[in-house]
Motif scaffolding. Sequence first.
Motif, PDB file in Angstrom:
ATOM      1  N   SER A  54    -102.491   3.941  23.354  1.00 18.35           N
ATOM      2  CA  SER A  54    -101.026   3.958  23.359  1.00 18.35           C
ATOM      3  C   SER A  54    -100.466   3.453  24.680  1.00 18.35           C
ATOM      4  O   SER A  54     -99.475   2.722  24.705  1.00 18.35           O
ATOM      5  CB  SER A  54    -100.509   5.360  23.053  1.00 18.35           C
ATOM      6  N   PHE A  55    -101.106   3.813  25.801  1.00 19.46           N
ATOM      7  CA  PHE A  55    -100.663   3.287  27.093  1.00 19.46           C
ATOM      8  C   PHE A  55    -100.923   1.787  27.190  1.00 19.46           C
ATOM      9  O   PHE A  55    -100.134   1.049  27.781  1.00 19.46           O
ATOM     10  CB  PHE A  55    -101.332   4.017  28.250  1.00 19.46           C
ATOM     11  N   SER A  56    -102.018   1.323  26.597  1.00 17.96           N
ATOM     12  CA  SER A  56    -102.293  -0.113  26.590  1.00 17.96           C
ATOM     13  C   SER A  56    -101.237  -0.849  25.781  1.00 17.96           C
ATOM     14  O   SER A  56    -100.762  -1.911  26.191  1.00 17.96           O
ATOM     15  CB  SER A  56    -103.674  -0.385  25.996  1.00 17.96           C
ATOM     16  N   LEU A  57    -100.861  -0.297  24.633  1.00 21.11           N
ATOM     17  CA  LEU A  57     -99.831  -0.920  23.798  1.00 21.11           C
ATOM     18  C   LEU A  57     -98.504  -0.963  24.539  1.00 21.11           C
ATOM     19  O   LEU A  57     -97.810  -1.987  24.529  1.00 21.11           O
ATOM     20  CB  LEU A  57     -99.669  -0.162  22.483  1.00 21.11           C
ATOM     21  N   ALA A  58     -98.155   0.122  25.216  1.00 14.67           N
ATOM     22  CA  ALA A  58     -96.895   0.155  25.962  1.00 14.67           C
ATOM     23  C   ALA A  58     -96.901  -0.877  27.082  1.00 14.67           C
ATOM     24  O   ALA A  58     -95.916  -1.598  27.287  1.00 14.67           O
ATOM     25  CB  ALA A  58     -96.664   1.551  26.528  1.00 14.67           C
ATOM     26  N   GLY A  59     -98.004  -0.995  27.782  1.00 14.86           N
ATOM     27  CA  GLY A  59     -98.093  -1.961  28.874  1.00 14.86           C
ATOM     28  C   GLY A  59     -98.042  -3.395  28.381  1.00 14.86           C
ATOM     29  O   GLY A  59     -97.373  -4.254  28.979  1.00 14.86           O
ATOM     30  N   MET A  60     -98.744  -3.679  27.280  1.00 11.58           N
ATOM     31  CA  MET A  60     -98.737  -5.043  26.754  1.00 11.58           C
ATOM     32  C   MET A  60     -97.367  -5.409  26.202  1.00 11.58           C
ATOM     33  O   MET A  60     -96.910  -6.545  26.350  1.00 11.58           O
ATOM     34  CB  MET A  60     -99.822  -5.199  25.690  1.00 11.58           C
ATOM     35  N   THR A  61     -96.697  -4.457  25.564  1.00 20.76           N
ATOM     36  CA  THR A  61     -95.358  -4.718  25.040  1.00 20.76           C
ATOM     37  C   THR A  61     -94.369  -4.930  26.188  1.00 20.76           C
ATOM     38  O   THR A  61     -93.521  -5.832  26.125  1.00 20.76           O
ATOM     39  CB  THR A  61     -94.899  -3.551  24.154  1.00 20.76           C
ATOM     40  N   TRP A  62     -94.477  -4.141  27.241  1.00 25.17           N
ATOM     41  CA  TRP A  62     -93.591  -4.284  28.392  1.00 25.17           C
ATOM     42  C   TRP A  62     -93.789  -5.636  29.071  1.00 25.17           C
ATOM     43  O   TRP A  62     -92.819  -6.316  29.422  1.00 25.17           O
ATOM     44  CB  TRP A  62     -93.860  -3.146  29.368  1.00 25.17           C
TER      45      TRP A  62
ATOM     46  N   PHE B 107     -98.719  -5.429  19.511  1.00 26.89           N
ATOM     47  CA  PHE B 107     -99.622  -4.981  18.444  1.00 26.89           C
ATOM     48  C   PHE B 107    -100.766  -5.969  18.225  1.00 26.89           C
ATOM     49  O   PHE B 107    -101.906  -5.561  18.005  1.00 26.89           O
ATOM     50  CB  PHE B 107     -98.855  -4.762  17.138  1.00 26.89           C
ATOM     51  N   ALA B 108    -100.467  -7.263  18.284  1.00 24.30           N
ATOM     52  CA  ALA B 108    -101.522  -8.261  18.104  1.00 24.30           C
ATOM     53  C   ALA B 108    -102.562  -8.168  19.216  1.00 24.30           C
ATOM     54  O   ALA B 108    -103.772  -8.217  18.955  1.00 24.30           O
ATOM     55  CB  ALA B 108    -100.920  -9.655  18.049  1.00 24.30           C
ATOM     56  N   SER B 109    -102.107  -8.013  20.448  1.00 22.91           N
ATOM     57  CA  SER B 109    -103.061  -7.897  21.550  1.00 22.91           C
ATOM     58  C   SER B 109    -103.813  -6.572  21.501  1.00 22.91           C
ATOM     59  O   SER B 109    -104.981  -6.502  21.902  1.00 22.91           O
ATOM     60  CB  SER B 109    -102.363  -8.078  22.893  1.00 22.91           C
ATOM     61  N   LEU B 110    -103.194  -5.528  20.979  1.00 19.83           N
ATOM     62  CA  LEU B 110    -103.899  -4.258  20.807  1.00 19.83           C
ATOM     63  C   LEU B 110    -104.998  -4.392  19.762  1.00 19.83           C
ATOM     64  O   LEU B 110    -106.103  -3.859  19.938  1.00 19.83           O
ATOM     65  CB  LEU B 110    -102.915  -3.154  20.409  1.00 19.83           C
ATOM     66  N   ILE B 111    -104.736  -5.115  18.681  1.00 22.09           N
ATOM     67  CA  ILE B 111    -105.758  -5.338  17.651  1.00 22.09           C
ATOM     68  C   ILE B 111    -106.915  -6.150  18.229  1.00 22.09           C
ATOM     69  O   ILE B 111    -108.087  -5.855  17.966  1.00 22.09           O
ATOM     70  CB  ILE B 111    -105.134  -6.016  16.427  1.00 22.09           C
ATOM     71  N   VAL B 112    -106.592  -7.154  19.047  1.00 18.42           N
ATOM     72  CA  VAL B 112    -107.645  -7.941  19.696  1.00 18.42           C
ATOM     73  C   VAL B 112    -108.455  -7.058  20.639  1.00 18.42           C
ATOM     74  O   VAL B 112    -109.695  -7.147  20.682  1.00 18.42           O
ATOM     75  CB  VAL B 112    -107.029  -9.143  20.440  1.00 18.42           C
ATOM     76  N   LEU B 113    -107.793  -6.174  21.377  1.00 15.68           N
ATOM     77  CA  LEU B 113    -108.492  -5.262  22.289  1.00 15.68           C
ATOM     78  C   LEU B 113    -109.419  -4.315  21.521  1.00 15.68           C
ATOM     79  O   LEU B 113    -110.574  -4.118  21.913  1.00 15.68           O
ATOM     80  CB  LEU B 113    -107.480  -4.457  23.103  1.00 15.68           C
ATOM     81  N   ILE B 114    -108.946  -3.759  20.426  1.00 15.35           N
ATOM     82  CA  ILE B 114    -109.772  -2.855  19.620  1.00 15.35           C
ATOM     83  C   ILE B 114    -110.961  -3.599  19.030  1.00 15.35           C
ATOM     84  O   ILE B 114    -112.088  -3.089  18.998  1.00 15.35           O
ATOM     85  CB  ILE B 114    -108.924  -2.177  18.531  1.00 15.35           C
ATOM     86  N   ALA B 115    -110.734  -4.823  18.549  1.00 12.11           N
ATOM     87  CA  ALA B 115    -111.834  -5.612  17.988  1.00 12.11           C
ATOM     88  C   ALA B 115    -112.873  -5.939  19.056  1.00 12.11           C
ATOM     89  O   ALA B 115    -114.089  -5.878  18.797  1.00 12.11           O
ATOM     90  CB  ALA B 115    -111.289  -6.889  17.367  1.00 12.11           C
TER      91      ALA B 115
END
Length: 66
Positions: free
Chosen positions: A15-23, A46-54
């Motif tokens: 969640s912190f990663s998503l917030a940082g990437m969105t910001w 969200f797209a970068s979070l999916i790439v990070l999880i993958a």
Amino acid sequence: MKTYVFSLGILLMLSFSLAGMTWTAALTLRRTSDRFGPLTAIAIGFASLIVLIAALAWSVPVREAA
């Protein structure tokens, strides 16, 4: 370590990663256009979070069947 404590830590990290990437995406998009800025920033986050999880899932070694 308990499984639920580890899972909670992973959820907080994501969640912190998503917030940082969105910001970061919002700051970058603010320089170009204001029309679709917030929606595009959320989509990029969200797209970068999916790439990070993958990438994290791909880096975990396969378990051997016992």
